[in-house]
Design a protein around this motif. Structure first.
Motif, PDB file in Angstrom:
ATOM      1  N   THR A  99       0.830  -1.203   0.000  1.00  0.00           N
ATOM      2  CA  THR A  99       0.000   0.000   0.000  1.00  0.00           C
ATOM      3  C   THR A  99       0.863   1.250   0.000  1.00  0.00           C
ATOM      4  O   THR A  99       1.896   1.309   0.688  1.00  0.00           O
ATOM      5  CB  THR A  99      -0.920   0.003   1.227  1.00  0.00           C
ATOM      6  OG1 THR A  99      -1.706  -1.199   1.211  1.00  0.00           O
ATOM      7  CG2 THR A  99      -1.857   1.201   1.228  1.00  0.00           C
ATOM      8  N   CYS A 100       0.416   2.245  -0.768  1.00  0.00           N
ATOM      9  CA  CYS A 100       1.080   3.542  -0.905  1.00  0.00           C
ATOM     10  C   CYS A 100       2.426   3.446  -1.623  1.00  0.00           C
ATOM     11  O   CYS A 100       3.264   4.357  -1.516  1.00  0.00           O
ATOM     12  CB  CYS A 100       1.257   4.227   0.453  1.00  0.00           C
ATOM     13  SG  CYS A 100      -0.301   4.912   1.081  1.00  0.00           S
ATOM     14  N   ASN A 114       7.319   5.406  -4.107  1.00  0.00           N
ATOM     15  CA  ASN A 114       6.304   5.910  -3.191  1.00  0.00           C
ATOM     16  C   ASN A 114       5.244   6.699  -3.943  1.00  0.00           C
ATOM     17  O   ASN A 114       5.564   7.474  -4.853  1.00  0.00           O
ATOM     18  CB  ASN A 114       6.938   6.794  -2.120  1.00  0.00           C
ATOM     19  CG  ASN A 114       7.890   6.015  -1.225  1.00  0.00           C
ATOM     20  OD1 ASN A 114       7.745   4.805  -1.060  1.00  0.00           O
ATOM     21  ND2 ASN A 114       8.865   6.696  -0.655  1.00  0.00           N
ATOM     22  N   VAL A 121      -6.636   5.835  -0.006  1.00  0.00           N
ATOM     23  CA  VAL A 121      -6.515   4.396   0.194  1.00  0.00           C
ATOM     24  C   VAL A 121      -7.906   3.861   0.520  1.00  0.00           C
ATOM     25  O   VAL A 121      -8.711   4.554   1.142  1.00  0.00           O
ATOM     26  CB  VAL A 121      -5.525   4.075   1.339  1.00  0.00           C
ATOM     27  CG1 VAL A 121      -5.440   2.577   1.587  1.00  0.00           C
ATOM     28  CG2 VAL A 121      -4.156   4.638   1.026  1.00  0.00           C
ATOM     29  N   CYS A 133      -2.135   8.219   1.663  1.00  0.00           N
ATOM     30  CA  CYS A 133      -0.689   7.980   1.676  1.00  0.00           C
ATOM     31  C   CYS A 133       0.048   9.201   2.246  1.00  0.00           C
ATOM     32  O   CYS A 133      -0.370  10.346   2.039  1.00  0.00           O
ATOM     33  CB  CYS A 133      -0.199   7.672   0.268  1.00  0.00           C
ATOM     34  SG  CYS A 133      -0.890   6.146  -0.436  1.00  0.00           S
ATOM     35  N   THR A 139       0.958   5.211   5.507  1.00  0.00           N
ATOM     36  CA  THR A 139      -0.398   5.765   5.490  1.00  0.00           C
ATOM     37  C   THR A 139      -0.590   6.671   6.687  1.00  0.00           C
ATOM     38  O   THR A 139       0.139   6.596   7.683  1.00  0.00           O
ATOM     39  CB  THR A 139      -1.450   4.639   5.523  1.00  0.00           C
ATOM     40  OG1 THR A 139      -1.304   3.887   6.732  1.00  0.00           O
ATOM     41  CG2 THR A 139      -1.314   3.722   4.324  1.00  0.00           C
TER      42      THR A 139
END
Length: 369
Positions: A99-100, A114, A121, A133, A139
């Protein structure tokens, strides 16, 4: 005529002789190896003798230009494996990232980069916060105006305050407990259900009455004063209150309300029961009284013929003051009736008394024929 035929034959022989090239020569229509000789007596006789056929050998056709065509191969050429470590990816779509972060593919190797700060999200709605993010591959949560769904009738208005769910009292967001005998209101953001005044109308078409416990009943509530809301006086069989005429159809019948005040009080009712065609007489009676007190008696007399009354196992046979046979019991009494012939129409009397000697017994009497 004979001289004419001689000329014709001579001409024919002359024509045959014109094509002769000697022994062994071929004529215009003969095959190679066939010899034709003329007869010496002047007649044309041809003799054909077979010639020997030499065996032939079929040679392969010469190629054009002196080159030879090789057969075509259908085998797919094999790719030789390359040396070294195989590539991890061809494009970024072949790679994964947390994630992110976004996947990358450079020189056949997977990597990550990144995502920009503030990139949304996937998040649960209705919590007044949003997950985004942070620009460094992680996050963070930011406050937004995303309250949960508003619940109707909870005396509150829901909203968001600095990323937290907030409830504000709303006295105009009235609750509803689906009870006709309560007053629904709000107090400091909490539902309040107060009982309506006694005997307020309730139920279908407002035909029933509210009691002090907020219940809706068919009969009025009797207080400590022991009110009798029934039709008085009807203390004897002769002065019984008339309930009219009902049939033995299942939809017929009704109820009556009353109060037995003290040990000596007795209430009498009567009605005419009509046995309709193809229906069955089922003279059930039910007494609903406070504290399960009170006794119910049912007496019957056929309009025509002899009357036969049967009592249930929990009922006691009894005789009315005017001589009719019947049954007494507590709660529900269901005597059987049989009249002479096919018509079971009859006169019915109902008595409610107080053998337990209680001072005040309010009741509801349900009756059917």
């Amino acid at each position: 005529m004979r001289g004419m035929w001689t000329i014709a034959v001579t001409a024919t022989l002359g024509l045959l002789g014109c094509g002769d090239s000697g022994t062994g020569a071929s004529t215009g229509g003969a095959s190679d190896g066939t010899t034709t000789e003329a007869a010496t007596d002047g007649s044309a006789t041809a003799a054909t003798e077979p010639t020997a056929t030499e065996p032939t050998t079929t040679e392969p056709a010469p190629t054009t230009g002196g080159t030879t065509t090789a057969p075509t191969s259908t085998t797919t050429p094999t790719t030789e494996p390359t040396t070294g470590t195989p590539a991890e990816c061809q494009t970024a779509a072949d790679c994964q990232a947390p994630t992110c972060q976004a996947p990358t593919c450079e020189a056949g190797m997977c990597g990550t980069m990144n995502l920009a700060e503030g990139t949304p999200v996937d998040d649960l709605p209705g919590d007044c916060r949003e997950t985004v993010c942070d620009g460094a591959g992680g996050t963070k949560e930011v406050p937004i105006d995303d309250p949960p769904a508003q619940a109707a009738g909870d005396c509150k208005v829901v909203g968001c305050l600095q990323g937290q769910v907030e409830y504000t009292p709303a006295d105009d967001d009235l609750p509803n407990d689906d009870n006709d005998c309560t007053i629904d209101s709000c107090m400091a953001g909490q539902p309040v259900f107060a009982a309506k005044p006694m005997h307020s109308p309730c139920g279908p078409m407002g035909a029933n009455f509210c009691h002090s416990d907020a219940s809706c009943q068919a009969c009025k509530e009797v207080t400590d004063a022991c009110e009798d809301y029934g039709s008085e006086p009807h203390e004897t069989q002769a002065t019984a209150f008339s309930l009219g005429e009902i049939t033995d159809a299942d939809a017929n019948g009704s109820f009556a309300c009353g109060t037995v005040v003290g040990a000596g009080d007795v209430d009498w009712y009567t009605f005419s029961g009509v046995d309709a065609f193809l229906n069955m007489v089922d003279p059930s009676r039910t007494l609903v009284a406070e504290n399960d007190a009170g006794r119910l008696c049912v007496y019957m007399q056929c309009d025509n013929g002899t009357t036969t009354v049967g009592c249930g196992a929990n009922d006691t046979p009894d005789t009315a003051p005017l001589g009719q046979k019947g049954c007494c019991g507590l709660g529900t009494v269901s005597p059987s009736l049989n009249c002479t012939g096919l018509d079971d129409s009859a006169k019915v009397w109902i008595k409610v008394d107080n053998p337990e000697m209680q001072a005040c017994v309010p009741y509801r009497l349900d009756y059917h024929f």
